[in-house]
Motif scaffolding. Sequence first.
Motif, short mmCIF file in Angstrom:
data_model
loop_
_atom_site.label_atom_id
_atom_site.label_comp_id
_atom_site.label_asym_id
_atom_site.label_seq_id
_atom_site.Cartn_x
_atom_site.Cartn_y
_atom_site.Cartn_z
N LYS A 11 0.86 -1.17 0.00
CA LYS A 11 0.00 0.00 0.00
C LYS A 11 0.90 1.23 0.00
CE LYS A 11 -3.90 2.11 2.40
NZ LYS A 11 -4.74 2.12 3.61
N ASP A 12 0.40 2.36 -0.52
CA ASP A 12 1.23 3.54 -0.68
C ASP A 12 1.91 3.98 0.61
OD1 ASP A 12 0.70 3.64 -3.34
OD2 ASP A 12 -0.82 5.21 -3.22
N PHE A 15 -7.51 -2.11 -1.57
CA PHE A 15 -6.93 -1.60 -0.34
C PHE A 15 -7.93 -0.75 0.42
CE2 PHE A 15 -2.44 -2.32 -1.91
CZ PHE A 15 -2.14 -3.21 -0.89
N ASN A 56 -9.06 -1.48 4.27
CA ASN A 56 -9.00 -0.48 5.33
C ASN A 56 -10.31 -0.38 6.10
OD1 ASN A 56 -6.38 0.25 4.85
ND2 ASN A 56 -6.91 1.86 3.40
#
Length: 240
Positions: free
Chosen positions: A179-180, A223, A227
């Motif tokens: 993930k970023d 993602f 979350n």
Amino acid sequence: MNRFRTSKFKNTTPKIPKKDGWVPNVRGSSFSSLGNQIKSSCSMVAFNIEQTGGGMVGLCSLDPGPDGKWTVAQIPCHADQVTDLGFSPFDDYLLATCSSDETVKLWRLCELGQEQPGSAEVSLRPGDGRLELLLFHPSASGLLAVASARGVHIWDTSRDKALAVLEQHADQLQGLAWKDDGSLLASSCKDRNLRIFDPRAQLTAVQVMTLSLLQLLSSVECFSLVNQSVPTHCSSPRVS
């Protein structure tokens, strides 16, 4: 109604540069692997080179010199085929490679035109067989995810052992993605499942999504879904 989205790239075609924009006399590798054959930093390009037995990586400048020619160098990295490579997001001259020889190596590269290193700055041996994939953490310098056929290890490159060894996959691993913000790691597998891991909290996947669901979701949406659904007890401190 078609349940698959039409790609905005459906009718695009590549624009091939003129020959004066080509880098000549470079023989790319024909070996097959799940990892990258070519990667670039903001300073240079690294790529697999065709050679008996494998193990050789080529380096090339991003732009030609004053004479209109590109600077190309070669470094012998491994005793067997290089299966994946990638530059650190924090250092244009730090290159990681993994190989069928079961090792991961970090190379401190020099400016092209200078003599390149003859040995790796760091060598890691996960001890899990042939290595297929590697991926630098996007927000923590020196953190690296390394995948074998079915296992994933999280390494701090300054240590001589893995920080975390995630649960084995049921079939061949095919891809990794952070993930970023680096909080989650996704893996795709030949068993048609995408697994989401929070390595800071637990070694098992916090969520598994089947291919039928993935066909409807982009990686960003996956993602986003994770979350929303990851339990609160998974927000533990970063592995150190």
